[in-house]
Design a protein around this motif. Structure first.
Motif, PDB file in Angstrom:
ATOM      1  N   PRO A 161     -15.429  -0.350   1.876  1.00  0.00           N
ATOM      2  CA  PRO A 161     -15.076   0.369   0.532  1.00  0.00           C
ATOM      3  C   PRO A 161     -13.970   1.349   1.019  1.00  0.00           C
ATOM      4  N   ALA A 162     -13.817   1.758   2.125  1.00  0.00           N
ATOM      5  CA  ALA A 162     -12.659   2.822   2.546  1.00  0.00           C
ATOM      6  C   ALA A 162     -11.663   2.080   2.306  1.00  0.00           C
ATOM      7  N   ARG A 163     -11.421   0.751   2.903  1.00  0.00           N
ATOM      8  CA  ARG A 163     -10.129   0.117   2.711  1.00  0.00           C
ATOM      9  C   ARG A 163      -9.762  -0.136   1.484  1.00  0.00           C
ATOM     10  N   ASN A 164     -10.820  -0.846   0.619  1.00  0.00           N
ATOM     11  CA  ASN A 164     -10.325  -1.178  -0.741  1.00  0.00           C
ATOM     12  C   ASN A 164      -9.966  -0.061  -1.536  1.00  0.00           C
ATOM     13  N   GLY A 165     -10.802   1.082  -1.374  1.00  0.00           N
ATOM     14  CA  GLY A 165     -10.516   2.386  -1.978  1.00  0.00           C
ATOM     15  C   GLY A 165      -9.074   3.127  -1.718  1.00  0.00           C
ATOM     16  N   LEU A 166      -8.791   3.013  -0.552  1.00  0.00           N
ATOM     17  CA  LEU A 166      -7.336   3.384  -0.333  1.00  0.00           C
ATOM     18  C   LEU A 166      -6.538   2.382  -0.687  1.00  0.00           C
ATOM     19  N   LYS A 167      -6.666   1.126  -0.836  1.00  0.00           N
ATOM     20  CA  LYS A 167      -5.615   0.164  -1.375  1.00  0.00           C
ATOM     21  C   LYS A 167      -5.513   0.503  -3.212  1.00  0.00           C
ATOM     22  N   GLU A 168      -6.692   0.645  -3.615  1.00  0.00           N
ATOM     23  CA  GLU A 168      -6.379   1.031  -5.076  1.00  0.00           C
ATOM     24  C   GLU A 168      -5.645   2.459  -5.260  1.00  0.00           C
ATOM     25  N   ASP A 169      -6.025   3.197  -4.338  1.00  0.00           N
ATOM     26  CA  ASP A 169      -5.398   4.422  -4.667  1.00  0.00           C
ATOM     27  C   ASP A 169      -3.581   4.245  -4.646  1.00  0.00           C
ATOM     28  N   LEU A 170      -3.363   3.825  -3.500  1.00  0.00           N
ATOM     29  CA  LEU A 170      -2.069   3.413  -3.096  1.00  0.00           C
ATOM     30  C   LEU A 170      -1.117   2.512  -4.182  1.00  0.00           C
ATOM     31  N   GLU A 171      -2.031   1.711  -4.836  1.00  0.00           N
ATOM     32  CA  GLU A 171      -1.299   0.637  -5.734  1.00  0.00           C
ATOM     33  C   GLU A 171      -1.066   1.805  -7.141  1.00  0.00           C
ATOM     34  N   ALA A 172      -2.116   2.576  -7.390  1.00  0.00           N
ATOM     35  CA  ALA A 172      -1.829   3.619  -8.413  1.00  0.00           C
ATOM     36  C   ALA A 172      -0.668   4.324  -8.191  1.00  0.00           C
ATOM     37  N   LEU A 173      -0.481   4.806  -6.892  1.00  0.00           N
ATOM     38  CA  LEU A 173       0.637   5.782  -6.869  1.00  0.00           C
ATOM     39  C   LEU A 173       2.036   4.689  -6.864  1.00  0.00           C
ATOM     40  N   GLY A 174       2.176   3.539  -6.411  1.00  0.00           N
ATOM     41  CA  GLY A 174       3.096   2.783  -6.709  1.00  0.00           C
ATOM     42  C   GLY A 174       4.331   2.924  -5.842  1.00  0.00           C
ATOM     43  N   THR A 175       4.294   3.839  -4.988  1.00  0.00           N
ATOM     44  CA  THR A 175       5.560   4.184  -3.926  1.00  0.00           C
ATOM     45  C   THR A 175       5.465   3.334  -2.490  1.00  0.00           C
ATOM     46  N   ILE A 176       4.290   2.836  -2.197  1.00  0.00           N
ATOM     47  CA  ILE A 176       4.090   2.050  -0.756  1.00  0.00           C
ATOM     48  C   ILE A 176       3.194   0.744  -1.154  1.00  0.00           C
ATOM     49  N   ILE A 177       3.890  -0.369  -0.831  1.00  0.00           N
ATOM     50  CA  ILE A 177       3.226  -1.791  -0.951  1.00  0.00           C
ATOM     51  C   ILE A 177       2.200  -2.031   0.037  1.00  0.00           C
ATOM     52  N   VAL A 178       1.029  -2.355  -0.349  1.00  0.00           N
ATOM     53  CA  VAL A 178      -0.112  -2.666   0.624  1.00  0.00           C
ATOM     54  C   VAL A 178       0.096  -4.121   0.993  1.00  0.00           C
ATOM     55  N   ALA A 179       0.754  -4.396   2.324  1.00  0.00           N
ATOM     56  CA  ALA A 179       0.894  -5.768   2.817  1.00  0.00           C
ATOM     57  C   ALA A 179      -0.068  -6.600   3.446  1.00  0.00           C
ATOM     58  N   GLY A 180      -1.314  -5.605   3.753  1.00  0.00           N
ATOM     59  CA  GLY A 180      -2.464  -6.350   4.426  1.00  0.00           C
ATOM     60  C   GLY A 180      -3.470  -5.254   4.853  1.00  0.00           C
ATOM     61  N   MET A 181      -4.559  -6.008   5.261  1.00  0.00           N
ATOM     62  CA  MET A 181      -5.535  -4.804   5.641  1.00  0.00           C
ATOM     63  C   MET A 181      -6.623  -5.571   6.716  1.00  0.00           C
ATOM     64  N   ALA A 182      -7.023  -4.756   7.697  1.00  0.00           N
ATOM     65  CA  ALA A 182      -7.827  -5.181   8.807  1.00  0.00           C
ATOM     66  C   ALA A 182      -8.917  -4.505   9.016  1.00  0.00           C
ATOM     67  N   GLY A 183     -10.148  -4.867   9.649  1.00  0.00           N
ATOM     68  CA  GLY A 183     -11.267  -4.127   9.899  1.00  0.00           C
ATOM     69  C   GLY A 183     -11.315  -3.620  11.318  1.00  0.00           C
ATOM     70  N   ASP A 184     -10.627  -4.061  12.189  1.00  0.00           N
ATOM     71  CA  ASP A 184     -10.699  -3.774  13.593  1.00  0.00           C
ATOM     72  C   ASP A 184      -9.447  -3.868  14.082  1.00  0.00           C
ATOM     73  N   ALA A 185      -9.176  -3.523  15.454  1.00  0.00           N
ATOM     74  CA  ALA A 185      -7.771  -3.504  16.093  1.00  0.00           C
ATOM     75  C   ALA A 185      -7.517  -4.929  16.338  1.00  0.00           C
ATOM     76  N   GLU A 186      -8.365  -5.824  16.736  1.00  0.00           N
ATOM     77  CA  GLU A 186      -7.878  -7.413  17.047  1.00  0.00           C
ATOM     78  C   GLU A 186      -7.316  -7.712  15.735  1.00  0.00           C
ATOM     79  N   GLN A 187      -7.932  -7.845  14.491  1.00  0.00           N
ATOM     80  CA  GLN A 187      -7.532  -8.235  13.218  1.00  0.00           C
ATOM     81  C   GLN A 187      -6.064  -7.593  12.883  1.00  0.00           C
ATOM     82  N   ALA A 188      -5.918  -6.399  13.290  1.00  0.00           N
ATOM     83  CA  ALA A 188      -4.808  -5.637  13.211  1.00  0.00           C
ATOM     84  C   ALA A 188      -3.674  -6.046  14.168  1.00  0.00           C
TER      85      ALA A 188
END
Length: 234
Positions: free
Chosen positions: A13-40
């Motif tokens: 929920p935190a990842r998706n919520g932040l992604k939605e907020d960033l997309e609403a701002l429109g200044t920074i493109i979300v290129a990907g998301m990760a749930g832990d350090a290894e995925q990152a």
């Protein structure tokens, strides 16, 4: 062209919520998301990112430990529910620190700071003239300052005051972030809150340095390295 980011947070929920907020701002493109350090880490191998939105409490590792292990570090904004990590975060060079739940206004401010720094870095990379100056943003506009104009820099919370002989510039930046834009041969840190320009050092006495008529503290942490650089002795 806009900067890109990766969101690293173990809570969907935190990842998706932040992604939605960033997309609403429109200044920074979300290129990907990760749930832990290894995925990152795997994501960073294939995805270019100018900025990380990084949670501190991650599964199996701490977000700051993950950051320390990166060979190439993008800009980083910490997003966490724990205020006690703020100091350690800034010691790792993060550009901002957001406490959950993050308000849209606070997120907008952090994104503007990241965007300004991204613009400055890109401008520096495109400069064709000798690297004898830098651009800073002060009072809503970009100012070009020659390295030889700078007397010293002073940290003031989340800002840096750039002191020149003519005026002062208040810059929304960390001292560590500013240090990365300065030539190491010309600028030396004397205290956690001060960096001085070597050519403008007038006097060294005990635990202070005179830059013009101003006394700058010389702390125990930086004293040995400073004296070795300036005087060639320990």
């Amino acid at each position: 062209m806009k900067p890109t980011c990766i969101i690293i947070d173990d809570e969907p929920p935190a990842r998706n919520g932040l992604k939605e907020d960033l997309e609403a701002l429109g200044t920074i493109i979300v290129a990907g998301m990760a749930g832990d350090a290894e995925q990152a880490r795997e994501l960073l191998k294939t995805t270019a990112a100018d900025l990380l939105f990084l949670d501190v409490e991650l599964p199996w590792t701490n977000g700051l430990e993950f950051l320390s292990g990166l060979d190439v570090k993008p800009m980083v904004i910490l997003v966490t529910a724990y205020p006690q990590y703020a100091l350690h975060g800034y010691e790792h060079g993060v550009i901002d620190y957001l406490l959950k739940p993050v308000s849209p206004e606070r997120l907008k401010l952090a994104c503007e700071k990241a965007l300004d720094l991204w613009v400055l870095r890109n401008q520096a990379g495109r400069q064709t003239e000798p690297a004898g100056s830098l651009f800073i943003k002060s009072n809503g506009r970009f100012e070009k300052i020659g390295y030889d104009e700078i007397l010293y820099l002073e940290a003031a919370n989340n800002y840096v005051i750039v002191h020149t002989a003519q005026k002062k510039y208040l810059v929304y930046q960390t001292l560590k972030g500013m240090e990365k834009q300065l030539p190491l041969t010309e600028f030396l840190q004397t205290h956690k809150s001060f960096i001085v320009a070597r050519p403008h050092i007038r006097q060294i006495e005990g635990d202070s340095i005179s830059v013009g008529e101003v006394k700058i503290p010389l702390s125990r942490r930086f004293k040995q390295k400073f004296l070795l650089e300036v005087l060639g002795k320990k």
